[in-house]
Every structure is written in structure tokens, then in C-alpha cells.
Design a protein around this motif. Structure first.
Motif, PDB file in Angstrom:
ATOM      1  N   ASP A  72       0.819  -1.263   0.155  1.00  0.00           N
ATOM      2  CA  ASP A  72      -0.009   0.075   0.204  1.00  0.00           C
ATOM      3  C   ASP A  72       0.625   1.241  -0.088  1.00  0.00           C
ATOM      4  OD1 ASP A  72      -2.316  -1.268  -0.079  1.00  0.00           O
ATOM      5  OD2 ASP A  72      -2.633  -1.350   2.263  1.00  0.00           O
ATOM      6  N   ARG A 100      -1.663  10.900  -8.573  1.00  0.00           N
ATOM      7  CA  ARG A 100      -2.645  10.989  -7.164  1.00  0.00           C
ATOM      8  C   ARG A 100      -1.653  11.021  -6.081  1.00  0.00           C
ATOM      9  NH1 ARG A 100      -6.771   6.149  -7.161  1.00  0.00           N
ATOM     10  NH2 ARG A 100      -4.736   5.108  -7.404  1.00  0.00           N
ATOM     11  N   TRP A 141      -1.433  11.153  -2.084  1.00  0.00           N
ATOM     12  CA  TRP A 141      -2.040  10.608  -1.122  1.00  0.00           C
ATOM     13  C   TRP A 141      -2.126  11.712   0.251  1.00  0.00           C
ATOM     14  CZ3 TRP A 141       0.114   9.352   3.907  1.00  0.00           C
ATOM     15  CH2 TRP A 141      -0.887   8.670   4.873  1.00  0.00           C
ATOM     16  N   ASP A 164       1.779   6.249  -7.211  1.00  0.00           N
ATOM     17  CA  ASP A 164       0.850   6.915  -7.804  1.00  0.00           C
ATOM     18  C   ASP A 164       1.187   8.333  -7.713  1.00  0.00           C
ATOM     19  OD1 ASP A 164      -1.184   5.033  -8.356  1.00  0.00           O
ATOM     20  OD2 ASP A 164      -1.910   5.118  -5.992  1.00  0.00           O
ATOM     21  N   ARG A 213       1.274   4.108  -2.925  1.00  0.00           N
ATOM     22  CA  ARG A 213       0.953   5.551  -2.729  1.00  0.00           C
ATOM     23  C   ARG A 213       2.276   6.299  -3.550  1.00  0.00           C
ATOM     24  NH1 ARG A 213      -0.613   3.992   3.379  1.00  0.00           N
ATOM     25  NH2 ARG A 213      -2.822   3.422   2.927  1.00  0.00           N
TER      26      ARG A 213
END
Length: 212
Positions: free
Chosen positions: A89, A173, A175, A96, A93
Motif C-alpha cells: 500500500d 494522485r 495521498w 501513484d 501510494r
């Protein structure tokens, strides 16, 4: 690593001031030389992932965008200590957000299938994004050719076409934390920054009488 009480970021619209009215540095400003950050990331790269390193990397990671290096390192440490799901995860992040090291690492993990379900298409997508990463190209850094070589004979032309489609649709993106870390983790990356300069003492102007 518990998530509970106090946020690691030093945010807030109003800046705190000391008793003399001077603006106090935020948490993000308290490590001006970056030595704690750099040491923790380096420790993770060497596989030295003790509790202290995990706490520091978590604290930095929770500052969000701009700390993707810590997020990638935290992911590596978590995987090294057996927490594959949360480790992936954190790496995702950072990937991304466009962090090249995270994109490369995620491609390798998804291609190998050791700590994640093998996904050739998604692995190829991240490998392509890594090879075209503007952060690398703008600095004249050549992407690691070994990553491209690792895909030879591993994916079909149809999978490669699908990977290209995903690359074209990809947008970064960033986070932002939706939970908080406990006070022990918060304190782990609070270091003493530069002290504010002493208040200027106004020197009285000395005048000389006109003698002519």
C-alpha cells in the motif's frame, strides 16, 4: 504501528509563536539538513528495519506529498518484516504520486509475484511509467535497463497493448492521511531545527557636534 492520537504533520493555518512573538518552525521545517530523513531511508535500503526506523519512516510518510521517498522506504521495511499488504500500500501510494523508485519497485514486485499476486499487465504499466518518468529524464538520469530486460518473454503483445492503454490513462494522485499516528510515532521525527536568530539590539546613534 498503532494509529491513534496525534497527527504527525505540523499543519494548521495559524502558525504558532513563542513568548516573544517569533514564528515557531513546523514539524516539516524542524529537520533542515535532512539527516534524520536520509539516514532512515538509507537504513531501510540496507534492510535495517528496526522499530525506531519504522517509527521515523511512518512519521515522515504521514506528512503526505513530498515524502514519497519515506513512503517507499517504509513499504520496503514493512515487506521485509512480513507485512506485505501494508508495505505494498505504501509503495503504491508513492508510485501513484510519480516517485520513480516506487514505480520501479512496484513493477518488480508485481512481475515476480513473490509478495503480491503476479500481474504482468500492471507490472508493465509501472515499468513503462518508470522508464518515462519526467523526474528522471529532467535530471538526465537513465532508467535502469535491467527492468526492461526483465520483461522480455514475460508478457504477451496483448498484455503490452493493455499496459500502454493504462499508461495513457494514468494521472498522478497524491495521498493524504485520513488517520493519525500515536504520540510515540509523532515524536520520532521531531528533531531540533535551527534556532531563531537572537533579537536585534538597536544601537543608539552617536552624533558628533558640528564644530565648524
Amino acid at each position: 504501528m498503532a494509529f491513534a492520537i496525534a497527527a504527525c504533520s505540523g499543519g494548521g493555518a495559524a502558525r504558532k509563536r513563542d513568548s516573544e512573538g517569533r514564528v515557531l518552525p513546523t514539524l516539516a521545517e524542524q529537520d533542515p539538513t535532512g539527516t534524520l530523513y536520509a539516514k532512515s531511508v538509507s537504513d531501510a535500503a540496507r534492510g535495517e528495519c528496526d522499530e525506531r526506523t519504522l517509527d521515523v519512516l511512518t512519521c515522515f510518510s504521514y506528512r503526505g506529498h513530498g515524502y514519497e521517498g519515506a513512503q517507499t522506504a517504509l513499504g520496503q521495511c514493512l515487506i521485509a518484516t512480513g507485512d506485505n499488504t501494508e508495505g505494498l500500500d505504501w509503495i503504491r501510494r508513492a508510485a501513484d504520486a510519480g516517485w520513480p523508485d516506487a514505480q520501479k519497485l512496484l513493477a518488480q514486485i508485481l512481475l515476480a509475484g513473490d509478495v503480491a499476486t503476479r500481474d504482468g499487465v500492471e507490472a508493465a504499466k509501472w515499468a513503462k511509467l518508470y522508464s518515462r518518468n519526467p523526474s528522471l529524464l529532467s535530471l538526465g538520469v537513465q532508467p535502469d535497463r535491467n527492468l526492461a530486460l526483465a520483461f522480455q518473454g514475460e508478457i504477451t503483445s496483448e498484455q503490452n497493448t493493455e499496459a500502454d492503454r493504462r499508461v495513457a490513462a494514468w494521472v498522478p494522485r497524491y495521498w493524504a492521511p485520513t488517520s493519525q499516528v500515536d504520540q510515540r510515532v509523532q515524536r520520532s521525527c521531531e528533531v531540533e531545527g535551527r534556532r531563531p536568530p537572537p533579537a536585534r539590539q538597536d544601537v543608539p546613534l552617536i552624533t558628533v557636534p558640528e564644530v565648524y
